[in-house]
Design an enzyme around this catalytic site. Structure first.
Site, PDB file in Angstrom:
ATOM      1  N   PRO A 230       0.843  -1.206   0.000  1.00  0.00           N
ATOM      2  CA  PRO A 230       0.000   0.000   0.000  1.00  0.00           C
ATOM      3  C   PRO A 230       0.876   1.253   0.000  1.00  0.00           C
ATOM      4  O   PRO A 230       1.476   1.599   1.010  1.00  0.00           O
ATOM      5  CB  PRO A 230      -0.820  -0.132   1.290  1.00  0.00           C
ATOM      6  CG  PRO A 230      -0.088  -1.102   2.131  1.00  0.00           C
ATOM      7  CD  PRO A 230       0.823  -1.922   1.272  1.00  0.00           C
TER       8      PRO A 230
ATOM      9  N   ASP B  11       5.700   2.540   2.436  1.00  0.00           N
ATOM     10  CA  ASP B  11       4.814   1.388   2.657  1.00  0.00           C
ATOM     11  C   ASP B  11       3.969   1.698   3.895  1.00  0.00           C
ATOM     12  O   ASP B  11       4.479   1.746   5.014  1.00  0.00           O
ATOM     13  CB  ASP B  11       5.703   0.148   2.882  1.00  0.00           C
ATOM     14  CG  ASP B  11       4.899  -1.130   3.047  1.00  0.00           C
ATOM     15  OD1 ASP B  11       3.711  -1.053   3.388  1.00  0.00           O
ATOM     16  OD2 ASP B  11       5.490  -2.220   2.848  1.00  0.00           O
ATOM     17  N   HIS B  12       2.687   1.874   3.673  1.00  0.00           N
ATOM     18  CA  HIS B  12       1.831   2.318   4.771  1.00  0.00           C
ATOM     19  C   HIS B  12       1.584   1.212   5.809  1.00  0.00           C
ATOM     20  O   HIS B  12       1.046   1.468   6.882  1.00  0.00           O
ATOM     21  CB  HIS B  12       0.495   2.845   4.219  1.00  0.00           C
ATOM     22  CG  HIS B  12      -0.134   3.898   5.088  1.00  0.00           C
ATOM     23  ND1 HIS B  12       0.232   4.108   6.398  1.00  0.00           N
ATOM     24  CD2 HIS B  12      -1.093   4.814   4.817  1.00  0.00           C
ATOM     25  CE1 HIS B  12      -0.483   5.088   6.904  1.00  0.00           C
ATOM     26  NE2 HIS B  12      -1.304   5.540   5.973  1.00  0.00           N
ATOM     27  N   ARG B  13       2.019  -0.014   5.514  1.00  0.00           N
ATOM     28  CA  ARG B  13       1.922  -1.071   6.541  1.00  0.00           C
ATOM     29  C   ARG B  13       2.971  -0.832   7.621  1.00  0.00           C
ATOM     30  O   ARG B  13       2.838  -1.290   8.752  1.00  0.00           O
ATOM     31  CB  ARG B  13       2.155  -2.459   5.917  1.00  0.00           C
ATOM     32  CG  ARG B  13       1.095  -2.866   4.921  1.00  0.00           C
ATOM     33  CD  ARG B  13       1.516  -4.120   4.192  1.00  0.00           C
ATOM     34  NE  ARG B  13       2.798  -3.953   3.506  1.00  0.00           N
ATOM     35  CZ  ARG B  13       3.435  -4.915   2.869  1.00  0.00           C
ATOM     36  NH1 ARG B  13       2.913  -6.127   2.838  1.00  0.00           N
ATOM     37  NH2 ARG B  13       4.568  -4.690   2.255  1.00  0.00           N
TER      38      ARG B  13
END
Ligand code: CAO
Length: 411
Positions: free
Chosen positions: A206, A384-386
Site C-alpha cells: 500500500p 509502505d503504509h503497513r
C-alpha cells in the site's frame, strides 16, 4: 420415470477414470447433452454429457472417486414417458449395451480450454482443489498446454515467495495493425524484470506518497564552490551525492525507513547499515546499483562510486552483488526535469525518494518581510503504509528538507 445415467465407453482402451468435477446436484434440471461430470484419465480430461434431460435425483459419484465403464453416475427423473414394454425388457442386458440400444449416448468429449477447464492429471487437479488454486490461472507447459505437477509446484513456490514471476495468463491479443502501421519490439530482459517487480510492488504494497520542497540555495552555492576546488576539477560533483548522504544520515535517525518486513509480515527488521540504491537510466532499461555504507563515506567517495556504478550500469558491466542489499532507494530525475512524481517502492525496502529538478522560486521571508529568490528542490517520498504512518513520513520529508538546507554536514 427414474433413469440412471451410466458411464459410457470412454474409448481408447480407457476403462477407468477419476472424477475431477461434478457439475450437477440433486434438484438441478438438466437437458440432454448437458455436461454432468469431468473425468481425468492419464491420457486426457473428458466431459461426460447426459444422455437424457430431467431433474437430478441423486448424484452417485464424488470428486476423487474412480469410476468404470457402465457405472451409474446419477439418477434422473426424466419427463419422458415410460418406455414400451419390450424395451424395458432389454434392460436385462448389460447396462452400457442397453443404453446404447436405446440411444447412442454422446461420446465423452475431450475437455477443451474454452470450457474454462485446464488439462491436468488427477493428482494435479486434486492438489489444486485442496489448495483452492484455479488451474486456469496456470500456464501449462505439458503437451496441449497440460498443467504439469512442476507447473503447479512452481506456481505455488512463486506465490509463496511473493514473486511476481508466476505464470501469467496473456491478455486478449489485439491486432493494432488494423488501425495503422505498427512495429513490434521485444522487451529487454531488464525491462521485463523491472516490469514484473514494479507490478508486484504496486499490487502488494500500500503506497502513499508525501510531497515536499527543500530550499537548497546554500547547498547550490556550496556545490559550485566545491566544484571550483582542485579535487573537484578532476571529479565534478553533482547534487546526488549530497542527497544520498543527507538521506543516510536521516535513515540513522528514523530507522523504520531503513527497515523491511519479514517474510511472514510479522516482524520489522531494522538494518544497521545504510546501503543506498539509486536508479540509473540505461539503454537496456532501469537499473538500481547500490552504494554501500553511505553514512561512512564523504561526498567525493560517494560521487566517485556513483559515477563508476552508473557508467558500468550503462555498459552492462555491473556485478549482480552490486545490485543487491540496498536498504533505501533514491530515484533522481533532477537532471532531466519535471516537478514531483510518485516513485514505486523497491521491495523489500519500505520507502523511496523521488527527486525532481530544482528551480528558482520567489519565497516570502517572514523575518525580513521581503521576497527572495530561492533554489527549491521538489521531492517525493513513497512509503509502505503497513510500516510507516503518515505522520512519520511527513516528519521524514520535513527533516530531509531541513538537512538539505544546511551545508555544515558535508565536511
Ligand atoms: N536539481 C537541479 N539540478 C540537478 C538535480 C536537481 N534535483 N539533479 C541533478 N541535477 C544536475 C546535476 O547536478 C548535473 O548538473 P551539473 O552538470 O551542473 O553538474 C546535471 O543535473 C546532470 O546530472 P546527471 O543526471 O548527469 O547526474 P546525477 O548525478 O544527478 O544523476 C543518475 C546520476 C545516474 C541518477 C542519472 O544520470 C540518471 O540516470 N537519472 C535517471 C534516473 C531514473 O531513471 N529515474 C527514474 C526511475 S523510475 O522510472
Amino acid at each position: 420415470m427414474i433413469k440412471e445415467i451410466l458411464l459410457p465407453d470412454l474409448g481408447e482402451g480407457i476403462d477407468t477414470a477419476e472424477v475431477s468435477e461434478v457439475l450437477v446436484f440433486p434438484g438441478k434440471t438438466i437437458k440432454t447433452d448437458d455436461i454432468i461430470l469431468v473425468l481425468e484419465s492419464e491420457k486426457a480430461s473428458m466431459e461426460i454429457p447426459a444422455e437424457a434431460g430431467g431433474k437430478v435425483k441423486k448424484v452417485l459419484v464424488a470428486p476423487g472417486a474412480t469410476v468404470e465403464t457402465g457405472q451409474p453416475l446419477i439418477t434422473l427423473e426424466t419427463t419422458a414417458k415410460k418406455a414400451p414394454k419390450q424395451k424395458v425388457k432389454e434392460k436385462k442386458g448389460k447396462p452400457v449395451a442397453e443404453t446404447k440400444a436405446r440411444r447412442e449416448p454422446e461420446k465423452p468429449r475431450e475437455a477443451k480450454r474454452e470450457t474454462n477447464r485446464a488439462f491436468a492429471s488427477p493428482g494435479v487437479r486434486r492438489l489444486s482443489r485442496e489448495l483452492k488454486i484455479d488451474l486456469q490461472s496456470i500456464k501449462g507447459t505439458g503437451p496441449k498446454e497440460r498443467v504439469t505437477k512442476e507447473d503447479l509446484h512452481s506456481f505455488i513456490r512463486n506465490k509463496m515467495e511473493g514473486a511476481s514471476e508466476g505464470p501469467r495468463r496473456p491478455g486478449t491479443e489485439i491486432d493494432f495493425s488494423q488501425w495503422g502501421k505498427i512495429e513490434t519490439q521485444k522487451l529487454t530482459k531488464i525491462k521485463g524484470i523491472t516490469a514484473r517487480r514494479m507490478q508486484q510492488s504496486w499490487q502488494t504494497i500500500p503506497h502513499v506518497t508525501q510531497f515536499d520542497e527543500a530550499d537548497i540555495t546554500d547547498l547550490h552555492a556550496y556545490r559550485q564552490k566545491l566544484n571550483k576546488g582542485a579535487r573537484a576539477k578532476r571529479q565534478k560533483v553533482t547534487f546526488l551525492p549530497f542527497f544520498m548522504k543527507a538521506a543516510a544520515d536521516l535513515l540513522k535517525e528514523m530507522p523504520a525507513f531503513n527497515s523491511s518486513l519479514d517474510h511472514r509480515e510479522e516482524n520489522l527488521i531494522f538494518k544497521h547499515y545504510f546501503h543506498i540504491g539509486f536508479a540509473v537510466d540505461t539503454p537496456a532499461g532501469l537499473m538500481v546499483p547500490v552504494v554501500r555504507d553511505v553514512d561512512q563515506k564523504n561526498i567525493f567517495e560517494i560521487s566517485a562510486e556513483l559515477q563508476d556504478l552508473s557508467q558500468r550500469a550503462r555498459d552492462k558491466k555491473l556485478k549482480p552483488s552490486e545490485l543487491k542489499g540496498g536498504t533505501f532507494t533514491i530515484s533522481s530525475l533532477g537532471g532531466i526535469g519535471g516537478t514531483f512524481f510518485t516513485p514505486i517502492i523497491n521491495p523489500p525496502q519500505v520507502a523511496i525518494l523521488g527527486l525532481s529538478e530544482s528551480w528558482w522560486k520567489k519565497v516570502y521571508d517572514h523575518k525580513n518581510k521581503t521576497t527572495r529568490p530561492r533554489y527549491i528542490l521538489p521531492f517525493s517520498l513513497s512509503y509502505d503504509h503497513r510500516v510507516i504512518d503518515g505522520v512519520a513520513a511527513a516528519r521524514f520529508t520535513d527533516k530531509y528538507a531541513e538537512t538539505l538546507a544546511r551545508t555544515d554536514n558535508y565536511k
